[in-house]
Motif scaffolding. Structure first.
Motif, PDB file in Angstrom:
ATOM      1  N   LEU A   1      44.323  31.293  56.283  1.00 55.14           N
ATOM      2  CA  LEU A   1      44.855  30.569  55.135  1.00 55.14           C
ATOM      3  C   LEU A   1      43.750  30.252  54.128  1.00 55.14           C
ATOM      4  CD1 LEU A   1      47.277  28.051  56.897  1.00 55.14           C
ATOM      5  CD2 LEU A   1      47.920  29.953  55.395  1.00 55.14           C
ATOM      6  N   TYR A   2      42.578  29.882  54.642  1.00 53.45           N
ATOM      7  CA  TYR A   2      41.450  29.603  53.748  1.00 53.45           C
ATOM      8  C   TYR A   2      41.041  30.869  53.001  1.00 53.45           C
ATOM      9  CZ  TYR A   2      41.150  25.550  56.891  1.00 53.45           C
ATOM     10  OH  TYR A   2      41.427  24.439  57.642  1.00 53.45           O
ATOM     11  N   ARG A   3      41.085  31.992  53.708  1.00 58.53           N
ATOM     12  CA  ARG A   3      40.711  33.251  53.053  1.00 58.53           C
ATOM     13  C   ARG A   3      41.699  33.603  51.944  1.00 58.53           C
ATOM     14  NH1 ARG A   3      38.509  38.382  56.353  1.00 58.53           N
ATOM     15  NH2 ARG A   3      36.886  36.807  56.607  1.00 58.53           N
ATOM     16  N   GLU A   4      42.991  33.405  52.208  1.00 58.65           N
ATOM     17  CA  GLU A   4      43.995  33.688  51.169  1.00 58.65           C
ATOM     18  C   GLU A   4      43.779  32.800  49.951  1.00 58.65           C
ATOM     19  OE1 GLU A   4      47.834  33.255  52.871  1.00 58.65           O
ATOM     20  OE2 GLU A   4      47.665  35.025  54.170  1.00 58.65           O
ATOM     21  N   LYS A   5      43.440  31.540  50.201  1.00 60.61           N
ATOM     22  CA  LYS A   5      43.191  30.610  49.094  1.00 60.61           C
ATOM     23  C   LYS A   5      41.978  31.061  48.280  1.00 60.61           C
ATOM     24  CE  LYS A   5      44.247  26.432  47.335  1.00 60.61           C
ATOM     25  NZ  LYS A   5      45.574  26.068  46.801  1.00 60.61           N
ATOM     26  N   GLU A   6      40.932  31.497  48.948  1.00 65.24           N
ATOM     27  CA  GLU A   6      39.747  32.000  48.252  1.00 65.24           C
ATOM     28  C   GLU A   6      40.082  33.241  47.450  1.00 65.24           C
ATOM     29  OE1 GLU A   6      35.337  33.831  49.313  1.00 65.24           O
ATOM     30  OE2 GLU A   6      37.171  34.508  50.265  1.00 65.24           O
ATOM     31  N   HIS A   7      40.848  34.147  48.048  1.00 64.64           N
ATOM     32  CA  HIS A   7      41.207  35.393  47.359  1.00 64.64           C
ATOM     33  C   HIS A   7      42.000  35.116  46.090  1.00 64.64           C
ATOM     34  CE1 HIS A   7      40.637  38.415  50.919  1.00 64.64           C
ATOM     35  NE2 HIS A   7      39.525  37.862  50.506  1.00 64.64           N
ATOM     36  N   ALA A   8      42.855  34.103  46.125  1.00 63.44           N
ATOM     37  CA  ALA A   8      43.618  33.751  44.924  1.00 63.44           C
ATOM     38  C   ALA A   8      42.676  33.317  43.804  1.00 63.44           C
ATOM     39  CB  ALA A   8      44.617  32.651  45.243  1.00 63.44           C
ATOM     40  N   PHE A   9      41.658  32.550  44.148  1.00 60.81           N
ATOM     41  CA  PHE A   9      40.668  32.118  43.153  1.00 60.81           C
ATOM     42  C   PHE A   9      39.898  33.319  42.603  1.00 60.81           C
ATOM     43  CE2 PHE A   9      36.189  31.043  42.359  1.00 60.81           C
ATOM     44  CZ  PHE A   9      36.324  30.106  41.342  1.00 60.81           C
ATOM     45  N   LEU A  10      39.441  34.206  43.491  1.00 59.83           N
ATOM     46  CA  LEU A  10      38.656  35.362  43.066  1.00 59.83           C
ATOM     47  C   LEU A  10      39.500  36.379  42.313  1.00 59.83           C
ATOM     48  CD1 LEU A  10      36.418  35.918  46.232  1.00 59.83           C
ATOM     49  CD2 LEU A  10      35.793  34.806  44.077  1.00 59.83           C
ATOM     50  N   HIS A  11      40.764  36.496  42.686  1.00 59.98           N
ATOM     51  CA  HIS A  11      41.653  37.437  42.004  1.00 59.98           C
ATOM     52  C   HIS A  11      41.700  37.149  40.511  1.00 59.98           C
ATOM     53  CE1 HIS A  11      45.190  40.196  41.907  1.00 59.98           C
ATOM     54  NE2 HIS A  11      45.535  39.443  40.871  1.00 59.98           N
ATOM     55  N   GLU A  12      41.811  35.883  40.176  1.00 59.87           N
ATOM     56  CA  GLU A  12      41.838  35.497  38.765  1.00 59.87           C
ATOM     57  C   GLU A  12      40.462  35.620  38.134  1.00 59.87           C
ATOM     58  OE1 GLU A  12      43.020  31.662  35.942  1.00 59.87           O
ATOM     59  OE2 GLU A  12      43.346  31.588  38.094  1.00 59.87           O
ATOM     60  N   LEU A  13      39.419  35.165  38.846  1.00 60.06           N
ATOM     61  CA  LEU A  13      38.071  35.192  38.295  1.00 60.06           C
ATOM     62  C   LEU A  13      37.618  36.610  37.987  1.00 60.06           C
ATOM     63  CD1 LEU A  13      35.514  33.525  37.616  1.00 60.06           C
ATOM     64  CD2 LEU A  13      34.763  33.923  39.979  1.00 60.06           C
ATOM     65  N   TRP A  14      37.929  37.554  38.867  1.00 56.77           N
ATOM     66  CA  TRP A  14      37.487  38.941  38.705  1.00 56.77           C
ATOM     67  C   TRP A  14      38.462  39.790  37.890  1.00 56.77           C
ATOM     68  CZ3 TRP A  14      35.870  39.870  44.514  1.00 56.77           C
ATOM     69  CH2 TRP A  14      34.682  39.172  44.761  1.00 56.77           C
ATOM     70  N   SER A  15      39.436  39.155  37.279  1.00 57.70           N
ATOM     71  CA  SER A  15      40.388  39.862  36.396  1.00 57.70           C
ATOM     72  C   SER A  15      41.048  41.043  37.102  1.00 57.70           C
ATOM     73  CB  SER A  15      39.664  40.356  35.130  1.00 57.70           C
ATOM     74  OG  SER A  15      38.993  39.299  34.475  1.00 57.70           O
ATOM     75  N   GLU A  16      41.522  40.802  38.325  1.00 59.78           N
ATOM     76  CA  GLU A  16      42.114  41.891  39.101  1.00 59.78           C
ATOM     77  C   GLU A  16      43.355  42.469  38.423  1.00 59.78           C
ATOM     78  OE1 GLU A  16      41.383  43.618  41.742  1.00 59.78           O
ATOM     79  OE2 GLU A  16      39.493  42.636  42.181  1.00 59.78           O
ATOM     80  N   ASP A  17      44.135  41.626  37.754  1.00 55.46           N
ATOM     81  CA  ASP A  17      45.336  42.150  37.105  1.00 55.46           C
ATOM     82  C   ASP A  17      44.989  43.131  35.991  1.00 55.46           C
ATOM     83  OD1 ASP A  17      46.981  40.671  38.738  1.00 55.46           O
ATOM     84  OD2 ASP A  17      47.181  38.994  37.330  1.00 55.46           O
ATOM     85  N   GLN A  18      43.858  42.892  35.328  1.00 50.42           N
ATOM     86  CA  GLN A  18      43.466  43.776  34.226  1.00 50.42           C
ATOM     87  C   GLN A  18      42.587  44.938  34.696  1.00 50.42           C
ATOM     88  OE1 GLN A  18      42.889  40.440  34.219  1.00 50.42           O
ATOM     89  NE2 GLN A  18      44.282  39.638  32.666  1.00 50.42           N
ATOM     90  N   LEU A  19      41.755  44.709  35.710  1.00 49.43           N
ATOM     91  CA  LEU A  19      40.733  45.699  36.073  1.00 49.43           C
ATOM     92  C   LEU A  19      40.922  46.323  37.448  1.00 49.43           C
ATOM     93  CD1 LEU A  19      37.515  43.920  34.742  1.00 49.43           C
ATOM     94  CD2 LEU A  19      38.553  45.998  33.830  1.00 49.43           C
ATOM     95  N   GLY A  20      41.960  45.885  38.166  1.00 53.53           N
ATOM     96  CA  GLY A  20      42.133  46.379  39.528  1.00 53.53           C
ATOM     97  C   GLY A  20      42.206  47.888  39.615  1.00 53.53           C
ATOM     98  N   THR A  21      42.956  48.512  38.702  1.00 56.02           N
ATOM     99  CA  THR A  21      43.103  49.971  38.736  1.00 56.02           C
ATOM    100  C   THR A  21      41.781  50.655  38.439  1.00 56.02           C
ATOM    101  OG1 THR A  21      45.413  49.793  38.046  1.00 56.02           O
ATOM    102  CG2 THR A  21      44.344  51.928  37.745  1.00 56.02           C
ATOM    103  N   TYR A  22      41.048  50.162  37.438  1.00 56.44           N
ATOM    104  CA  TYR A  22      39.755  50.759  37.073  1.00 56.44           C
ATOM    105  C   TYR A  22      38.793  50.722  38.256  1.00 56.44           C
ATOM    106  CZ  TYR A  22      35.322  51.405  34.546  1.00 56.44           C
ATOM    107  OH  TYR A  22      34.100  51.853  34.126  1.00 56.44           O
ATOM    108  N   ARG A  23      38.691  49.569  38.902  1.00 56.43           N
ATOM    109  CA  ARG A  23      37.782  49.451  40.040  1.00 56.43           C
ATOM    110  C   ARG A  23      38.254  50.298  41.214  1.00 56.43           C
ATOM    111  NH1 ARG A  23      36.356  43.695  38.575  1.00 56.43           N
ATOM    112  NH2 ARG A  23      38.430  43.119  39.291  1.00 56.43           N
ATOM    113  N   ASN A  24      39.538  50.244  41.511  1.00 55.35           N
ATOM    114  CA  ASN A  24      40.053  50.967  42.668  1.00 55.35           C
ATOM    115  C   ASN A  24      39.833  52.465  42.556  1.00 55.35           C
ATOM    116  OD1 ASN A  24      40.896  48.594  43.854  1.00 55.35           O
ATOM    117  ND2 ASN A  24      43.007  48.760  43.114  1.00 55.35           N
ATOM    118  N   ASN A  25      39.875  52.991  41.341  1.00 53.33           N
ATOM    119  CA  ASN A  25      39.657  54.426  41.157  1.00 53.33           C
ATOM    120  C   ASN A  25      38.219  54.838  41.440  1.00 53.33           C
ATOM    121  OD1 ASN A  25      42.311  54.910  40.446  1.00 53.33           O
ATOM    122  ND2 ASN A  25      41.937  54.758  38.246  1.00 53.33           N
TER     123      ASN A  25
END
Length: 469
Positions: free
Chosen positions: A425-449
């Protein structure tokens, strides 16, 4: 194709390679770029007197303080020719900046494809098995030594190479030749590749060995090259990191200068408040008896002294392998510091104690080990009404990341600090914070490729290790 928002952020990330540079406000700058190169738009926002020219239309006489050649010289059949043209339009005290791939970058030893031939190991072998003449010339990689010869032929008397990690596509770490960070880069750098499908080694696990054996710069994946006729014109910056994958509010560049100071710059007006918050966070930690480096803010810059001490992350890695009991005593002290930092205002049935402000970056990676004391750095973020157990769990998450050889004590540590039951649960909470900080919604595809899949890496390695007839 990336959408407009994603492409804008990608251009900003690539421009981080250059936006740290100390361009004077009145400097005249020429950008040599191919048509449609979006980096120019980012640079134009920050450089007042910027003009652009195609590689075929470089001015023939000296008038610029700086020339930035985004068009890679390695894409010319004779790189010295375009370097000569760039030098011709510089003032006597001017500098030329250009990026380059390193054909012997560590990414290629890990199985990445050459960006020009598409073959594995082509650059490492100096293209002896690649036909560079049988088609239209697109480019080829060079080593730093080979590029130095082109620079000498072009008439440059002084130059320095900044090693770039992870690469030109994601240039978030730049190091002047001869400088070695006092931290574990495996926890900082996310490797990227031209074709992650062919990778068979975990690159970041090699960084420490490369550094210890004088190879971190020789095998850098890319370089930013700074050239001048006058050596005094060269920059004195040693280590540059950027966080341009974040929002404009959080996009920063941090520069270690040769005079022993560290400067953190907000590249956008939205980020100036973040610097003020950073200063307040450090002051609050000090007031609570938790040592944090002193910070001075002036306008869009924060400055602090450089302390030449190892990170706690690095100290603990060495300590655990020689003295487990001493290691645990050190972690106990660290957890006590986290407790002192927090004003607990309530308790949540799921997450436990809730802090009025939780300094979420109180991890061993962001702390120096100074003569037996913990000195915290870069405490930018302090979410309000946040579980303090998430901060404590992040201590383990960062410490064990990329270091499987240390995991023999991992479960014991989660249990020691009462974190075992809520670990995921703590890890999920951290991931939610990092998801926003690292702009995953905007950059997830670029990084994943560009990022490799560890299962694919394992399969590739197994095929090499156990070939079939």
């Amino acid at each position: 194709m990336p959408d407009r928002a994603e492409q804008s952020m990608v251009n900003r990330i690539k421009a981080a390679l250059l936006l740290w540079y100390p361009f004077k406000p009145d400097a005249t700058v020429l950008l040599v770029a191919d048509e449609g190169d979006g980096i120019g738009n980012v640079l134009a926002e920050k450089i007042t007197h910027l003009k652009m020219a195609a590689p075929s239309a470089i001015p023939l006489e000296g008038q610029y303080d700086h020339v930035i050649c985004i068009h890679l010289p390695e894409q010319e059949e004779n790189p010295a020719e375009i370097l000569k043209k760039c030098r011709a339009c510089l003032k006597a005290s001017g500098t030329l900046l250009f990026p380059m791939h390193n054909r012997i970058g560590i990414r290629y030893f890990c199985g990445d494809r050459d960006p020009y031939t598409g073959g594995v190991f082509d650059g490492i072998e100096n293209y002896v098995h690649a036909d560079l003449s049988g088609r239209a010339f697109a480019g080829r990689g060079y080593t730093a030594k080979e590029m130095e010869r082109f620079l000498s032929d072009a008439g440059f008397d002084a130059f320095q190479f900044y090693s770039v990690y992870a690469g030109l596509e994601y240039p978030l770490h730049l190091m002047a030749e001869g400088y070695l960070p006092n931290e574990d880069l495996a926890n900082r750098v996310i490797p990227i590749y031209h074709d992650p499908r062919t990778v068979f080694l975990e690159e970041e696990r090699l960084y420490t060995t490369l550094a210890e054996n004088g190879l971190l710069h020789k095998l850098a994946n890319a370089y930013l090259v700074e050239c001048a006729s006058d050596p005094s014109s060269l920059s004195d910056s040693l280590y540059i990191t950027s966080s341009f994958e974040r929002s404009k509010e959080n996009a920063m560049i941090t520069i270690l200068q040769n005079d022993g100071t560290i400067v953190k710059k907000a590249l956008y007006d939205e980020g100036v408040k973040r610097l003020s918050n950073l200063q307040k966070n450090h002051a609050e930690l000090n007031a609570r008896g938790v040592c944090a480096v002193d910070i001075t803010v002036s306008g869009s810059e924060a400055s602090m002294p450089y302390l030449d001490y190892p990170t706690v992350q690095k100290h603990w890695q060495e300590l655990l392998l020689r003295d487990k009991a001493a290691f645990l005593r050190e972690v106990d002290r660290f957890m006590e510091a986290i407790d002192r930092s927090a004003d607990i205002v309530s308790t949540d049935d799921t997450y436990g104690p809730i802090a009025k402000k939780a300094f979420i970056d109180m991890v061993p990676l962001n702390c120096l080990y100074m003569d037996g004391e913990f000195v915290f750095i870069d405490q930018e973020f302090a979410p309000e009404n946040y579980p303090i157990n998430v901060v404590k769990a992040r201590v383990m998450l960062t410490f064990f990341s990329k270091h499987d050889e240390l995991r023999f004590i991992e479960q014991e540590m989660y249990e020691r600090y009462g974190l075992a039951e809520g670990r995921w649960l703590y890890r999920e909470k951290e991931h939610a914070f990092l998801h926003e900080l690292w702009s995953e919604d905007q950059l997830g595809t670029y990084r994943n490729n560009m990022c490799r899949d560890l299962e694919t890496v394992g399969r590739n390695r197994m095929r090499i290790d156990r070939p079939t007839d």
